[in-house]
Design a protein around this motif. Structure first.
Motif, PDB file in Angstrom:
ATOM      1  N   PRO A  80       2.883   3.089  -7.801  1.00  0.00           N
ATOM      2  CA  PRO A  80       3.434   2.781  -6.478  1.00  0.00           C
ATOM      3  C   PRO A  80       2.424   3.126  -5.386  1.00  0.00           C
ATOM      4  CG  PRO A  80       5.003   4.036  -7.806  1.00  0.00           C
ATOM      5  CD  PRO A  80       3.701   4.080  -8.540  1.00  0.00           C
ATOM      6  N   LEU A  81       2.473   2.376  -4.304  1.00  0.00           N
ATOM      7  CA  LEU A  81       1.619   2.617  -3.148  1.00  0.00           C
ATOM      8  C   LEU A  81       2.474   3.241  -2.056  1.00  0.00           C
ATOM      9  CD1 LEU A  81      -1.228   2.137  -1.842  1.00  0.00           C
ATOM     10  CD2 LEU A  81      -0.284  -0.017  -0.941  1.00  0.00           C
ATOM     11  N   LEU A  82       2.194   4.485  -1.700  1.00  0.00           N
ATOM     12  CA  LEU A  82       2.912   5.173  -0.631  1.00  0.00           C
ATOM     13  C   LEU A  82       2.130   4.981   0.665  1.00  0.00           C
ATOM     14  CD1 LEU A  82       5.068   7.065   0.507  1.00  0.00           C
ATOM     15  CD2 LEU A  82       3.678   9.000  -0.278  1.00  0.00           C
ATOM     16  N   VAL A  83       2.721   4.259   1.607  1.00  0.00           N
ATOM     17  CA  VAL A  83       2.053   3.926   2.862  1.00  0.00           C
ATOM     18  C   VAL A  83       2.727   4.690   3.998  1.00  0.00           C
ATOM     19  CG1 VAL A  83       1.272   2.080   4.377  1.00  0.00           C
ATOM     20  CG2 VAL A  83       1.626   1.622   1.940  1.00  0.00           C
ATOM     21  N   THR A  84       1.963   5.515   4.680  1.00  0.00           N
ATOM     22  CA  THR A  84       2.496   6.264   5.808  1.00  0.00           C
ATOM     23  C   THR A  84       1.781   5.831   7.085  1.00  0.00           C
ATOM     24  OG1 THR A  84       0.923   8.071   5.421  1.00  0.00           O
ATOM     25  CG2 THR A  84       3.088   8.271   4.402  1.00  0.00           C
ATOM     26  N   GLY A  85       2.480   5.966   8.189  1.00  0.00           N
ATOM     27  CA  GLY A  85       1.919   5.585   9.476  1.00  0.00           C
ATOM     28  C   GLY A  85       3.008   5.515  10.524  1.00  0.00           C
ATOM     29  N   MET A 259       4.138  12.524  -5.221  1.00  0.00           N
ATOM     30  CA  MET A 259       2.822  12.246  -4.646  1.00  0.00           C
ATOM     31  C   MET A 259       1.782  11.965  -5.726  1.00  0.00           C
ATOM     32  SD  MET A 259       3.230  12.240  -1.401  1.00  0.00           S
ATOM     33  CE  MET A 259       1.537  12.263  -0.840  1.00  0.00           C
ATOM     34  N   ARG A 260       1.842  12.710  -6.822  1.00  0.00           N
ATOM     35  CA  ARG A 260       0.824  12.517  -7.867  1.00  0.00           C
ATOM     36  C   ARG A 260       1.039  11.239  -8.670  1.00  0.00           C
ATOM     37  NH1 ARG A 260       2.037  13.877 -13.111  1.00  0.00           N
ATOM     38  NH2 ARG A 260       3.943  15.066 -13.508  1.00  0.00           N
ATOM     39  N   ARG A 261       2.226  10.648  -8.547  1.00  0.00           N
ATOM     40  CA  ARG A 261       2.493   9.376  -9.224  1.00  0.00           C
ATOM     41  C   ARG A 261       2.210   8.176  -8.327  1.00  0.00           C
ATOM     42  NH1 ARG A 261       5.878  13.073 -11.620  1.00  0.00           N
ATOM     43  NH2 ARG A 261       6.403  12.733 -13.829  1.00  0.00           N
ATOM     44  N   CYS A 262       1.819   8.435  -7.082  1.00  0.00           N
ATOM     45  CA  CYS A 262       1.586   7.351  -6.126  1.00  0.00           C
ATOM     46  C   CYS A 262       0.130   7.305  -5.681  1.00  0.00           C
ATOM     47  CB  CYS A 262       2.468   7.541  -4.876  1.00  0.00           C
ATOM     48  SG  CYS A 262       4.237   7.412  -5.167  1.00  0.00           S
ATOM     49  N   ILE A 263      -0.280   6.139  -5.231  1.00  0.00           N
ATOM     50  CA  ILE A 263      -1.533   5.982  -4.501  1.00  0.00           C
ATOM     51  C   ILE A 263      -1.170   6.094  -3.021  1.00  0.00           C
ATOM     52  CG2 ILE A 263      -3.506   4.494  -4.031  1.00  0.00           C
ATOM     53  CD1 ILE A 263      -3.321   5.445  -6.925  1.00  0.00           C
ATOM     54  N   HIS A 264      -1.794   7.024  -2.302  1.00  0.00           N
ATOM     55  CA  HIS A 264      -1.392   7.284  -0.923  1.00  0.00           C
ATOM     56  C   HIS A 264      -2.349   6.598   0.051  1.00  0.00           C
ATOM     57  CE1 HIS A 264      -0.498  10.340   2.521  1.00  0.00           C
ATOM     58  NE2 HIS A 264       0.158   9.209   2.663  1.00  0.00           N
ATOM     59  N   LEU A 265      -1.768   5.816   0.975  1.00  0.00           N
ATOM     60  CA  LEU A 265      -2.535   5.139   2.004  1.00  0.00           C
ATOM     61  C   LEU A 265      -1.988   5.520   3.371  1.00  0.00           C
ATOM     62  CD1 LEU A 265      -4.526   2.988   3.090  1.00  0.00           C
ATOM     63  CD2 LEU A 265      -2.737   1.275   2.661  1.00  0.00           C
ATOM     64  N   GLN A 266      -2.839   6.059   4.222  1.00  0.00           N
ATOM     65  CA  GLN A 266      -2.458   6.409   5.583  1.00  0.00           C
ATOM     66  C   GLN A 266      -2.981   5.334   6.527  1.00  0.00           C
ATOM     67  OE1 GLN A 266      -0.776   9.224   6.981  1.00  0.00           O
ATOM     68  NE2 GLN A 266      -0.952   8.103   8.913  1.00  0.00           N
ATOM     69  N   LEU A 267      -2.073   4.669   7.245  1.00  0.00           N
ATOM     70  CA  LEU A 267      -2.477   3.655   8.208  1.00  0.00           C
ATOM     71  C   LEU A 267      -2.674   4.289   9.580  1.00  0.00           C
ATOM     72  CD1 LEU A 267      -0.240   0.527   7.420  1.00  0.00           C
ATOM     73  CD2 LEU A 267      -2.592   0.987   6.706  1.00  0.00           C
ATOM     74  N   GLY A 268      -3.852   4.103  10.144  1.00  0.00           N
ATOM     75  CA  GLY A 268      -4.134   4.649  11.457  1.00  0.00           C
ATOM     76  C   GLY A 268      -3.590   3.776  12.573  1.00  0.00           C
TER      77      GLY A 268
END
Length: 342
Positions: A80-85, A259-268
Motif C-alpha cells: 500500500p502507498l500511504l500518502v500524507t499532505g 507504517m512498515r507495511r506501507c510505502i510512505h509518500l509525503q506530498l509537499g
C-alpha cells in the motif's frame, strides 16, 4: 457582470421568481450529469470530476522524482502507498491518475469516517432482508425450496462486497483502491487492516459455513461496482494485489506495524506551476491565465495558513466574470483558512 449583485440567483427578496433558470452549468468537478453515459461505456463518470475536464490541455500529473519513485515502488513491491499532505495537495487525485494512465479501470473509493470498521470495507451481509424473504416465502407456501427467496442457494443475494473486498477479487491486473482520510478513523482500524493487507484475502463466514451446501461451493455476490461475481468456499483471494492508496491529512500518527507495511509518500505544498496546471486541467487555459493573480495570492497565504487547492478552484470559477473589488472580496470569502475559524 458589471454589478456585484447581478450574479445572484437567490436574492432574499421573499417573492418567488424564475431566477433558477439563469443558473449556469456546474463547475466540471461538481458535474454529475455524465454518470449515465459513463456507466454505459464502462466508467463511473468520475474522471472529469477528479482529473479535470480539460486534462488534455494540461500536464495532468507530473510528479517529482521522489513521488514517481514511491509510486512505482508501491507497484513493484505490491505494498500500500500511504500518502500524507495538507488538504487539496492532490492525494486522492494520485490514485485516479495512476488508474487512468495504466488503464486499471474505475477507482474503488472507501471514504473513512470515525465509525468506519474493517467489516464496512470488506462486505455487508443483510441478514434481516434474508429473514424477511424466508418469512414471505413460508407464507406463500414455498418454504425453503431450492431457488425460493431466502433459500441456501440464494444466500449470495444478501452479500455485497465493499471497496476493499472488491479490490481483493482475483483478477489478472490490479484494481486501484483509494482508502481516503484514514486519519479520520477509529483508533483500531489501522491495526485491523494489517492482516488483510498482508495476506490479500479474507473470509465471509456466512458463506464459508455453508459452502458444502452450495452448488460447486460457490455463491454469486454483488460487488462495490454493482456487478455480480462468484465466490468459492466463502473466501476471497486476490491474484494481483491491488494498488492501494491510503491518504492522510497528517492529523494523527499511525502504528508502526502499519507504517512498515506501507510505502510512505509525503506530498509537499504545490508551487505556482503545479497549481496553474491544476487549474488548467479543470477550467482551461483562459481561466488559468485570468486567475493567475489569485494563484499568486493563494500561494502567499499558504505559507502561513492552511488552505486547500479546491478552494482556489472554487474562487477562480466563481470570480471569473466578477470585477474588483467584488472579485477579490468574494475570493477571500471562498478561500478561508482551515486551521483556524475566522
Amino acid at each position: 457582470m458589471t454589478e456585484s449583485s447581478e450574479w445572484l440567483i437567490y436574492r432574499g427578496a421573499g417573492e418567488p421568481h424564475d431566477g433558477i433558470e439563469r443558473l449556469p452549468a456546474p463547475p466540471p468537478w461538481r458535474d454529475f450529469t455524465g454518470r449515465e453515459a459513463a456507466s454505459e461505456n464502462g466508467g463511473d463518470g468520475s474522471e472529469d470530476r477528479r482529473l479535470g475536464a480539460y486534462r488534455h490541455l494540461a500536464e495532468l500529473h507530473r510528479p517529482g522524482a521522489e513521488e514517481l519513485e514511491m509510486i512505482n515502488a508501491a507497484l513493484y513491491l505490491r505494498r500500500p502507498l500511504l500518502v500524507t499532505g495538507s488538504p487539496g495537495a492532490g492525494k486522492s487525485t494520485l490514485a485516479h491518475s495512476v488508474a487512468y494512465e495504466l488503464g486499471l479501470g474505475n477507482v474503488l473509493r472507501w471514504s473513512i469516517v470515525s465509525r468506519s470498521t474493517l467489516q464496512d470495507g470488506l462486505y455487508h451481509y443483510d441478514a434481516i432482508a434474508r429473514l424477511q424473504d424466508v418469512q414471505i416465502a413460508a407464507q406463500g407456501g414455498f418454504g425453503s425450496a431450492a431457488g425460493s427467496p431466502g433459500a441456501v442457494e440464494s444466500i449470495g443475494s444478501y452479500v455485497r462486497l465493499g471497496p476493499l473486498g472488491t479490490a481483493l477479487l482475483p483478477s489478472d491486473v490490479p484494481r486501484v483502491l483509494l482508502i481516503d482520510e484514514l486519519d479520520k478513523s477509529d483508533i483500531d482500524l489501522p491495526n485491523d487492516l494489517l492482516n488483510v493487507l498482508e495476506e490479500g484475502e479474507f473470509a465471509i463466514p456466512e458463506l464459508e459455513r455453508i459452502a458444502d451446501r452450495l452448488p460447486g461451493g460457490e455463491a454469486e455476490v454483488l460487488t462495490a461496482d454493482g456487478t455480480k461475481v462468484r465466490v468459492r468456499d466463502g473466501r476471497v483471494r486476490c491474484r494481483a494485489f491491488p494498488f492501494v492508496v491510503l491518504t492522510s491529512n497528517g492529523e494523527r500518527d499511525f502504528p508502526a506495524p502499519l507504517m512498515r507495511r506501507c510505502i510512505h509518500l509525503q506530498l509537499g505544498r504545490p508551487d505556482h506551476k503545479r497549481l496553474a496546471t491544476f487549474v488548467r486541467a479543470h477550467l482551461g487555459d483562459e481561466a488559468a491565465r485570468a486567475g493567475d493573480d489569485l494563484i499568486t495570492h493563494f500561494l502567499e497565504r499558504s505559507r502561513s495558513e492552511l488552505v486547500a487547492a479546491d478552494q482556489l478552484l472554487n474562487a477562480i470559477y466563481l470570480t471569473d466574470a466578477a470585477v474588483p473589488p467584488s472579485r477579490d472580496r468574494l475570493a477571500d470569502l471562498l478561500i478561508q483558512r482551515l486551521d483556524r475559524p475566522r
